[in-house]
Design an enzyme around this catalytic site. Structure first.
Site, PDB file in Angstrom:
ATOM      1  N   GLU A 103     -28.310  -6.616  13.450  1.00 26.54           N
ATOM      2  CA  GLU A 103     -28.576  -7.873  12.750  1.00 26.54           C
ATOM      3  C   GLU A 103     -27.309  -8.746  12.566  1.00 26.54           C
ATOM      4  O   GLU A 103     -27.332  -9.946  12.841  1.00 26.54           O
ATOM      5  CB  GLU A 103     -29.135  -7.461  11.387  1.00 26.54           C
ATOM      6  CG  GLU A 103     -29.631  -8.539  10.515  1.00 26.54           C
ATOM      7  CD  GLU A 103     -29.730  -8.020   9.068  1.00 26.54           C
ATOM      8  OE1 GLU A 103     -29.577  -6.800   8.838  1.00 26.54           O
ATOM      9  OE2 GLU A 103     -29.951  -8.863   8.200  1.00 26.54           O
ATOM     10  N   ASP A 128     -31.250   2.202  12.840  1.00 27.26           N
ATOM     11  CA  ASP A 128     -32.176   1.888  11.737  1.00 27.26           C
ATOM     12  C   ASP A 128     -33.538   1.377  12.229  1.00 27.26           C
ATOM     13  O   ASP A 128     -34.500   1.375  11.460  1.00 27.26           O
ATOM     14  CB  ASP A 128     -31.560   0.827  10.812  1.00 27.26           C
ATOM     15  CG  ASP A 128     -30.202   1.241  10.280  1.00 27.26           C
ATOM     16  OD1 ASP A 128     -29.934   2.453  10.230  1.00 27.26           O
ATOM     17  OD2 ASP A 128     -29.407   0.351   9.916  1.00 27.26           O
ATOM     18  N   MET A 170     -30.031   8.146   6.925  1.00 27.44           N
ATOM     19  CA  MET A 170     -29.614   6.730   6.957  1.00 27.44           C
ATOM     20  C   MET A 170     -30.812   5.817   7.177  1.00 27.44           C
ATOM     21  O   MET A 170     -31.964   6.254   7.106  1.00 27.44           O
ATOM     22  CB  MET A 170     -28.576   6.527   8.059  1.00 27.44           C
ATOM     23  CG  MET A 170     -27.194   7.009   7.682  1.00 27.44           C
ATOM     24  SD  MET A 170     -26.005   6.597   8.988  1.00 27.44           S
ATOM     25  CE  MET A 170     -24.467   6.798   8.113  1.00 27.44           C
ATOM     26  N   GLY A 171     -30.541   4.551   7.472  1.00 26.34           N
ATOM     27  CA  GLY A 171     -31.626   3.596   7.744  1.00 26.34           C
ATOM     28  C   GLY A 171     -31.471   2.287   7.015  1.00 26.34           C
ATOM     29  O   GLY A 171     -32.297   1.392   7.140  1.00 26.34           O
TER      30      GLY A 171
END
Ligand code: F6P
Length: 343
Positions: A103, A128, A170-171
């Site tokens: 992103e 992610d 995570m993520g």
């Protein structure tokens, strides 16, 4: 034609597969030359480059990490950042840039293209899987496989000691890794950022699992939040240059809460960067390779300001702006499916 290439943001398995595919097709089919920029946006900012030709990309398909290095540098936060990038691209005679990132890195590419005319093509990556324009990002499948293997292993030790084992994955603010690995690994509780959790309910599931003479595995995403609280952070002061807080801490906190409320011993495993390291899965090699092939073809077609994306079986081109506009989160219905196995 000379094409620049950079990898930015958190690394993930499959970055080298993209680089290899871009260079192989670019040299063999289109006769292009390449410049590798080092460490994400820091490379074009500081004029830091690597040689990038077919010999340089031999043997890198199964290698994790990135031969170009990565960083979370934000050129819009650097003094004269845009001017320095444009000057370095001109000095290196780079006509177009292929930007491999998530992103933030792709958000910079979108702005450089729209506001400053830099010719960019984006390739989405992140473990992610939270970019809305593509069905999958490479890196995600590998991370899910690593987390699933960890959960499988934790089941056996949890049962030997009849402990609660909490696994923090995570993520960021999306629960994809937690959901997929939790389902695949047969977790008894899966907690994701999209659904605030109730501690009493979690403890109820834990207790019912012990009643059935099994030890519970609780998978918690680093961004998951309790119903009546906020993010639980080990280091609330740590931020990156895009302003993101450093997540992690909810796993430790949750184990303490479970232990004090249920009286059962609870421990935490934080998988952390293990999820981002090592060799990519076959799926991620396949996806990253296809993204690389399509990205260099987009350059050949002069389709700048675009990102390659997987839609069903096809790799398509979408506007970079659209690619970074919205976070892809786990829909309620998918989470509801997983609840069958809680407790
Ligand atoms: O975006 C990928 C990711 O691994 C997230 O899941 C995690 O929150 C973050 O990066 C960690 O970043 P860093 O390695 O910079 O601490």
């Amino acid at each position: 034609m000379r094409v620049g290439l950079l990898t930015g943001g958190g690394d993930c398995p499959g970055l080298n597969a993209v680089i290899r595919a871009v260079v192989r097709k670019g040299v063999q089919d289109y006769g292009y030359d390449f410049t590798g920029y080092r460490d994400g946006w820091r490379g074009p900012l500081q004029g830091s480059v690597s040689r990038l030709d077919i010999p340089a990309v031999r043997g890198i398909l199964p290698r994790g990490g990135t031969i170009l290095g990565s960083s979370r540098t934000n050129p819009f936060k650097e003094p004269d950042g845009v001017r320095r990038i444009r000057e370095n691209l001109a000095k290196d005679e780079v006509d177009a840039l292929i930007v491999i990132g998530g992103e933030d890195t792709l958000g910079v590419a979108a702005r450089l293209h729209e506001e400053h005319g830099v010719r960019c093509v984006g390739v989405p990556k992140t473990i992610d899987n939270d970019l809305s324009a593509t069905d999958y990002t490479f890196g995600f499948d590998t991370a899910v496989n690593i987390a699933t293997e960890a959960i499988d292993r934790l089941h056996t030790t949890a049962e030997s000691h009849m402990r609660v084992l909490v696994v923090e994955v995570m993520g960021r603010h999306a629960g994809w890794i937690a959901l997929h690995s939790g389902l695949a690994g047969g977790a008894n509780v899966i907690l994701i950022p999209e659904q605030r959790f109730d501690l009493d309910e979690v403890c109820g599931w834990v207790t019912s699992r012990f009643r059935a003479s099994y030890a519970p595995i609780v998978v918690v995403a680093e961004g998951a939040m309790p119903r009546d609280g906020d993010l639980v952070l080990k280091d609330a002061a740590a931020h990156d240059s895009f302003g993101h807080v450093r997540l992690s801490g909810v796993g430790e906190w949750l184990a303490k809460e479970i232990e004090s409320r249920t009286g059962k011993e609870a421990r935490t495993t934080v998988l952390g960067h293990v999820q981002r390291g090592g060799t990519p899965s076959a799926f991620d090699r396949w996806l990253a390779t296809r993204f690389g092939l399509h990205a260099i073809t987009a350059v050949r077609d002069g389709e700048y300001g675009r990102m390659v994306a997987l839609r069903g079986p096809d790799v398509v081109r979408v506007p970079l702006r659209e690619a970074t506009a919205r976070l892809k989160t786990v829909p309620d219905a998918l989470y509801a499916e997983a609840r069958t196995f809680f407790g």
